[in-house]
Design a protein around this motif. Structure first.
Motif, PDB file in Angstrom:
ATOM      1  N   UNK A 193      -4.402  -1.873  -5.423  1.00  0.00           N
ATOM      2  CA  UNK A 193      -5.580  -2.679  -5.153  1.00  0.00           C
ATOM      3  C   UNK A 193      -6.509  -2.014  -4.160  1.00  0.00           C
ATOM      4  N   UNK A 194      -7.791  -2.130  -4.400  1.00  0.00           N
ATOM      5  CA  UNK A 194      -8.796  -1.582  -3.497  1.00  0.00           C
ATOM      6  C   UNK A 194      -9.067  -2.604  -2.411  1.00  0.00           C
ATOM      7  N   UNK A 195      -8.629  -2.278  -1.194  1.00  0.00           N
ATOM      8  CA  UNK A 195      -8.714  -3.254  -0.114  1.00  0.00           C
ATOM      9  C   UNK A 195     -10.144  -3.646   0.225  1.00  0.00           C
ATOM     10  N   UNK A 196     -11.087  -2.765  -0.018  1.00  0.00           N
ATOM     11  CA  UNK A 196     -12.473  -3.089   0.312  1.00  0.00           C
ATOM     12  C   UNK A 196     -13.083  -4.071  -0.672  1.00  0.00           C
ATOM     13  N   UNK A 197     -12.488  -4.134  -1.882  1.00  0.00           N
ATOM     14  CA  UNK A 197     -13.020  -5.034  -2.902  1.00  0.00           C
ATOM     15  C   UNK A 197     -12.098  -6.216  -3.171  1.00  0.00           C
TER      16      UNK A 197
ATOM     17  N   UNK B   5      -0.829  -2.089  10.127  1.00  0.00           N
ATOM     18  CA  UNK B   5      -0.812  -2.076   8.673  1.00  0.00           C
ATOM     19  C   UNK B   5      -1.726  -1.042   8.064  1.00  0.00           C
ATOM     20  N   UNK B   6      -1.193  -0.291   7.109  1.00  0.00           N
ATOM     21  CA  UNK B   6      -1.991   0.706   6.400  1.00  0.00           C
ATOM     22  C   UNK B   6      -2.761   0.045   5.267  1.00  0.00           C
ATOM     23  N   UNK B   7      -4.032   0.374   5.103  1.00  0.00           N
ATOM     24  CA  UNK B   7      -4.786  -0.149   3.957  1.00  0.00           C
ATOM     25  C   UNK B   7      -4.125   0.290   2.650  1.00  0.00           C
ATOM     26  N   UNK B   8      -4.087  -0.564   1.643  1.00  0.00           N
ATOM     27  CA  UNK B   8      -3.414  -0.205   0.380  1.00  0.00           C
ATOM     28  C   UNK B   8      -3.910   1.094  -0.244  1.00  0.00           C
ATOM     29  N   UNK B   9      -5.179   1.423  -0.052  1.00  0.00           N
ATOM     30  CA  UNK B   9      -5.723   2.624  -0.683  1.00  0.00           C
ATOM     31  C   UNK B   9      -5.245   3.918  -0.035  1.00  0.00           C
ATOM     32  N   UNK B  10      -4.863   3.873   1.248  1.00  0.00           N
ATOM     33  CA  UNK B  10      -4.375   5.087   1.916  1.00  0.00           C
ATOM     34  C   UNK B  10      -2.862   5.087   2.065  1.00  0.00           C
TER      35      UNK B  10
ATOM     36  N   UNK C 106       4.942   0.255  -7.431  1.00  0.00           N
ATOM     37  CA  UNK C 106       3.686  -0.496  -7.334  1.00  0.00           C
ATOM     38  C   UNK C 106       2.782   0.065  -6.241  1.00  0.00           C
ATOM     39  N   UNK C 107       3.390   0.582  -5.188  1.00  0.00           N
ATOM     40  CA  UNK C 107       2.592   1.131  -4.082  1.00  0.00           C
ATOM     41  C   UNK C 107       2.088   2.531  -4.393  1.00  0.00           C
ATOM     42  N   UNK C 108       2.977   3.378  -4.912  1.00  0.00           N
ATOM     43  CA  UNK C 108       2.661   4.797  -5.025  1.00  0.00           C
ATOM     44  C   UNK C 108       1.817   5.136  -6.248  1.00  0.00           C
ATOM     45  N   UNK C 109       1.728   4.240  -7.219  1.00  0.00           N
ATOM     46  CA  UNK C 109       0.952   4.463  -8.444  1.00  0.00           C
ATOM     47  C   UNK C 109       1.618   5.439  -9.405  1.00  0.00           C
ATOM     48  N   UNK C 110       2.132   6.518  -8.875  1.00  0.00           N
ATOM     49  CA  UNK C 110       2.650   7.597  -9.717  1.00  0.00           C
ATOM     50  C   UNK C 110       4.169   7.667  -9.639  1.00  0.00           C
ATOM     51  N   UNK C 111       4.764   7.791 -10.784  1.00  0.00           N
ATOM     52  CA  UNK C 111       6.215   7.746 -10.929  1.00  0.00           C
ATOM     53  C   UNK C 111       6.920   8.774 -10.054  1.00  0.00           C
ATOM     54  N   UNK C 112       6.454   9.992 -10.075  1.00  0.00           N
ATOM     55  CA  UNK C 112       7.143  11.043  -9.324  1.00  0.00           C
ATOM     56  C   UNK C 112       7.028  10.809  -7.824  1.00  0.00           C
TER      57      UNK C 112
END
Length: 414
Positions: free
Chosen positions: A29-33, A133-138, A231-237
């Protein structure tokens, strides 16, 4: 080729940026939007005088459909506003210090004074930001770097994960059979994780790790941890390497081996800390015959992913990947501390379990939880926890040895 790496002291200041093979399946999710939550299908309770009694369903930031009350929705909306504010703080720092400023938190032995001061400033700033807390995008890129996962990944060929997955195709082991059994039960309320694609992705990560480290193989609880990592990392590897660094470097060893000795050690350490940090609660629960491991075992094995709301769990993991496993004790103690008076009024074990489970399910405000965890519980040094672990490890291993002797004796008698 797929053997486990044993370097348990990975530097968190490593600046490696992996070349990520794209297999994006879930969009962070884009935290700014991020829009405010709107309850779905509110159900009115018969208690019309209390708005809290209105049950509503809503989707949280990471796609989980959860059920709560109106207050829960309001709290989550406040949390999302804080996420937006925190994102602005982070992006302002990137604009002034550079996109990878958080990597410059290690003081070189030959660094000049001004550089050391800058590094110290970055370190203090980073610790505060991580706890806020880290923003979801970073979050994905920061976790990879601060946890040591990026460095771990850099020590093997770029094709390591793909080759590992190919090598496991068609293989059946006790671990793969248990994984296949657990997949449908892993967060069934989540649309993507409950889909064919989601379960196939989660299976590859779990099976891949079971072959990477045959001593751990697979343990129930890891399915929830790996699912949330995806769900957090987006990418499987990326999720695979986060799971690897978590099990090999962040958590205490042997937490997920066959005898769960590491988990038993952590439970004993936690009971000792509960007595020291919350003596009234510990004494009262002890008089009832309540064993804290009845609830805390799941907390530690699943790293709160089954107990806390997802956004709160990830705030705990922000600190976990930066400060280490001691945060698990802080958070577990905080949950008890937050309900001290209610627990002291309880007289049945079932009531205690209900209080703790209900409390954890509705902890939608991570700041409230972490404030208690760090400001009201008091400090715990890594050295003191390590000493207590060593002490308890001796007891746990002795108990396991006695249990095995009894089992072997029964077999011989039979």
């Amino acid at each position: 080729m797929f053997g486990i790496q044993t370097d348990r002291d990975i530097s968190t200041g490593f600046s490696f940026t992996p070349q990520r093979r794209i297999r994006t399946l879930w969009t962070t999710p884009n935290s700014s939007n991020t829009t405010n939550l709107t309850p779905k299908n509110p159900k009115k309770s018969t208690n019309f005088s209390n708005s809290n009694a209105i049950s509503v369903k809503f989707e949280d930031l990471y796609g989980f459909t959860v059920e709560g009350n109106v207050d829960d929705v309001n709290v989550l909306n406040e949390v999302r506003e804080r996420i937006r504010q925190q994102s602005k703080v982070w992006f302002d720092l990137e604009a002034s210090k550079g996109a990878d400023w958080y990597l410059h938190t290690q003081i070189s032995s030959n660094g000049v004074a001004s550089l050391k001061f800058s590094v110290l400033t970055n370190t203090i700033t980073l610790k505060k930001l991580v706890r806020k807390g880290l923003p979801p995008t970073v979050r994905p890129k920061v976790w990879l770097s601060l946890s040591g996962a990026a460095k771990k990944r850099s020590t093997v060929p770029e094709t390591y994960y793909d080759e590992l997955i190919r090598a496991t195709e068609g293989k059946t082991t006790p671990a793969t059979r248990q994984i296949d059994h657990d997949l449908p039960r892993t967060f069934p309320c989540h649309t993507w994780l409950n889909s064919e694609e989601g379960q196939a992705t989660l299976r590859r990560v779990l099976v891949g790790y079971s072959f990477r480290d045959s001593e751990v193989g697979y343990c129930q609880g890891l399915n929830y941890v790996a699912a949330l990592l995806l769900l957090v990392m987006n990418e499987e590897e990326d999720a695979f390497w986060m799971l690897s660094v978590l099990l090999e470097n962040v958590l205490v060893s042997d937490c997920y081996t066959d005898n769960l000795s590491g988990c038993h050690v952590e439970q004993r350490v936690f009971k000792d800390l509960l007595t020291k940090k919350c003596p009234r609660i510990a004494a009262h629960l002890d008089s009832m015959g309540f064993d804290a491991s009845l609830v805390a075992t799941e907390w530690f094995l699943c790293l709160f992913s089954k107990s806390l709301p997802s956004e709160t769990t990830l705030r705990v993991w922000d600190v976990l990947f930066y400060e280490g496993a001691k945060v698990l004790f802080h958070v577990a103690l905080a949950i008890f501390k937050m309900k001290e008076e209610a627990l002291l009024r309880a007289h049945h074990i079932g009531d205690v379990i209900d209080i703790l489970q209900t409390t954890s399910r509705h902890l939608y405000d991570p700041d409230e939880l972490l404030t208690v965890a760090f400001d009201k519980i008091g400090g715990m040094t890594a050295n003191s926890i390590t000493k207590e672990r060593k002490k308890q490890e001796t007891v746990v291993l002795a108990e396991i040895d006695q249990r095995l002797k009894r089992i072997n004796s029964l077999k011989l008698d039979g």
